[in-house]
Design a protein around this motif. Structure first.
Motif, mmCIF file in Angstrom:
data_model
loop_
_atom_site.group_PDB
_atom_site.id
_atom_site.type_symbol
_atom_site.label_atom_id
_atom_site.label_comp_id
_atom_site.label_asym_id
_atom_site.label_seq_id
_atom_site.Cartn_x
_atom_site.Cartn_y
_atom_site.Cartn_z
ATOM 1 N N ILE A 49 6.410 0.866 10.805
ATOM 2 C CA ILE A 49 5.069 1.621 10.714
ATOM 3 C C ILE A 49 4.001 0.548 10.113
ATOM 4 O O ILE A 49 4.149 -0.128 9.331
ATOM 5 N N SER A 50 2.995 0.994 10.661
ATOM 6 C CA SER A 50 1.657 0.070 10.362
ATOM 7 C C SER A 50 0.945 0.803 9.702
ATOM 8 O O SER A 50 0.632 1.820 9.700
ATOM 9 N N TYR A 51 0.092 0.095 8.682
ATOM 10 C CA TYR A 51 -0.719 0.443 7.935
ATOM 11 C C TYR A 51 -2.095 0.852 8.767
ATOM 12 O O TYR A 51 -2.804 -0.073 9.340
ATOM 13 N N PRO A 52 -2.522 2.173 8.493
ATOM 14 C CA PRO A 52 -3.805 2.507 9.641
ATOM 15 C C PRO A 52 -5.157 1.775 9.200
ATOM 16 O O PRO A 52 -5.417 1.728 8.070
ATOM 17 N N HIS A 53 -5.537 0.916 10.150
ATOM 18 C CA HIS A 53 -6.735 0.509 9.871
ATOM 19 C C HIS A 53 -7.677 1.085 9.264
ATOM 20 O O HIS A 53 -8.549 0.314 8.274
ATOM 21 N N GLU A 54 -7.944 2.477 9.324
ATOM 22 C CA GLU A 54 -9.234 3.088 8.866
ATOM 23 C C GLU A 54 -8.866 3.035 7.288
ATOM 24 O O GLU A 54 -9.814 3.119 6.541
ATOM 25 N N VAL A 55 -7.748 3.456 7.168
ATOM 26 C CA VAL A 55 -7.216 3.573 5.619
ATOM 27 C C VAL A 55 -7.291 2.259 4.932
ATOM 28 O O VAL A 55 -7.701 2.140 3.841
ATOM 29 N N LEU A 56 -6.727 1.157 5.591
ATOM 30 C CA LEU A 56 -6.771 -0.057 4.984
ATOM 31 C C LEU A 56 -8.112 -0.647 4.725
ATOM 32 O O LEU A 56 -8.259 -0.937 3.748
ATOM 33 N N GLY A 57 -8.978 -0.498 5.531
ATOM 34 C CA GLY A 57 -10.422 -1.190 5.445
ATOM 35 C C GLY A 57 -11.038 -0.294 4.315
ATOM 36 O O GLY A 57 -11.939 -0.834 3.459
ATOM 37 N N ALA A 58 -10.526 0.948 3.885
ATOM 38 C CA ALA A 58 -11.412 1.812 2.966
ATOM 39 C C ALA A 58 -10.680 1.578 1.557
ATOM 40 O O ALA A 58 -11.057 1.900 0.476
ATOM 41 N N GLY A 59 -9.541 0.748 1.859
ATOM 42 C CA GLY A 59 -8.765 0.115 0.338
ATOM 43 C C GLY A 59 -7.950 1.337 -0.248
ATOM 44 O O GLY A 59 -7.708 1.384 -1.323
ATOM 45 N N ILE A 60 -7.502 2.393 0.698
ATOM 46 C CA ILE A 60 -6.604 3.448 0.115
ATOM 47 C C ILE A 60 -5.259 3.185 0.172
ATOM 48 O O ILE A 60 -4.686 2.381 1.246
ATOM 49 N N GLU A 61 -4.472 3.143 -1.020
ATOM 50 C CA GLU A 61 -3.192 3.005 -1.017
ATOM 51 C C GLU A 61 -2.544 4.569 -1.611
ATOM 52 O O GLU A 61 -3.398 5.255 -1.927
ATOM 53 N N GLY A 62 -1.119 4.335 -1.320
ATOM 54 C CA GLY A 62 -0.407 5.744 -1.803
ATOM 55 C C GLY A 62 0.885 5.921 -1.278
ATOM 56 O O GLY A 62 1.487 4.916 -0.552
ATOM 57 N N LEU A 63 1.299 6.801 -1.547
ATOM 58 C CA LEU A 63 2.651 7.117 -1.125
ATOM 59 C C LEU A 63 2.570 8.478 -0.355
ATOM 60 O O LEU A 63 1.859 9.442 -0.240
ATOM 61 N N VAL A 64 3.611 8.475 0.831
ATOM 62 C CA VAL A 64 3.939 9.614 1.627
ATOM 63 C C VAL A 64 5.528 9.956 1.221
ATOM 64 O O VAL A 64 6.257 9.096 1.588
ATOM 65 N N GLN A 65 5.518 11.160 0.621
ATOM 66 C CA GLN A 65 6.914 11.686 0.433
ATOM 67 C C GLN A 65 7.323 12.663 1.314
ATOM 68 O O GLN A 65 6.560 13.728 1.209
#
Length: 124
Positions: A49-65
Motif C-alpha cells: 500500500i502506497s501513501y497517496p501523494h495528495e494526502v502526503l503532500g498535505a501532511g495528513i496522517e491517520g488510520l483506516v480501520q
C-alpha cells in the motif's frame, strides 16, 4: 458505534455467509467463534500500500480501520470501512483488501466464516 460493530461481529461472525440468513439475536450468540480469522499475508499487503501523494503532500496522517468478512476457506468476501482519516487513504487500502488471505475462523474444530478488524496506519 461500538455496540453496532459488536452486534455486527456477533451476527455475522459465524452464521452462514449469506445475506439471506437473518437469525434472531438469541440464536446468533451461539455462533461466536472460538478463534477469529488470522491474516496470513497482512505484512505483504501492508508493504504494498502506497501513501497517496495528495494526502502526503498535505501532511495528513491517520488510520483506516476496516472490517473484513472471511469465508470458511480463508478467502476475502467483503469489507466495510469502520473509520477513516481521509477518503484517499481509504481508497489506497481498499484496492488491496481482496488480495488478503486468512486462516479461517474456527468454531469448535470447524472452519467457519467470520469478520476480522484490521487497522492500516498512515504516518509521515
Amino acid at each position: 458505534m461500538k455496540v453496532f460493530i459488536l452486534l455486527t461481529l456477533i451476527g455475522c461472525a459465524f452464521y452462514p455467509c449469506t445475506a439471506q440468513n437473518t437469525p434472531k439475536w438469541e440464536s446468533m450468540l451461539a455462533h461466536i467463534p472460538d478463534q477469529e480469522p488470522i491474516p496470513q499475508n497482512l505484512a505483504e499487503i501492508t508493504g504494498t500500500i502506497s501513501y497517496p501523494h495528495e494526502v502526503l503532500g498535505a501532511g495528513i496522517e491517520g488510520l483506516v480501520q476496516v472490517m473484513v468478512q472471511v469465508d470458511s476457506l480463508g478467502n476475502y468476501m467483503s469489507h466495510y470501512v469502520a473509520r477513516s482519516a481521509h477518503p484517499l487513504l481509504t481508497e489506497a487500502v481498499e484496492v488491496y483488501l481482496p488480495h488478503l488471505r486468512f486462516t479461517p475462523a474456527i468454531k469448535g474444530e470447524v472452519p467457519v466464516c467470520g469478520w476480522k478488524a484490521l487497522p492500516f496506519r498512515f504516518s509521515i
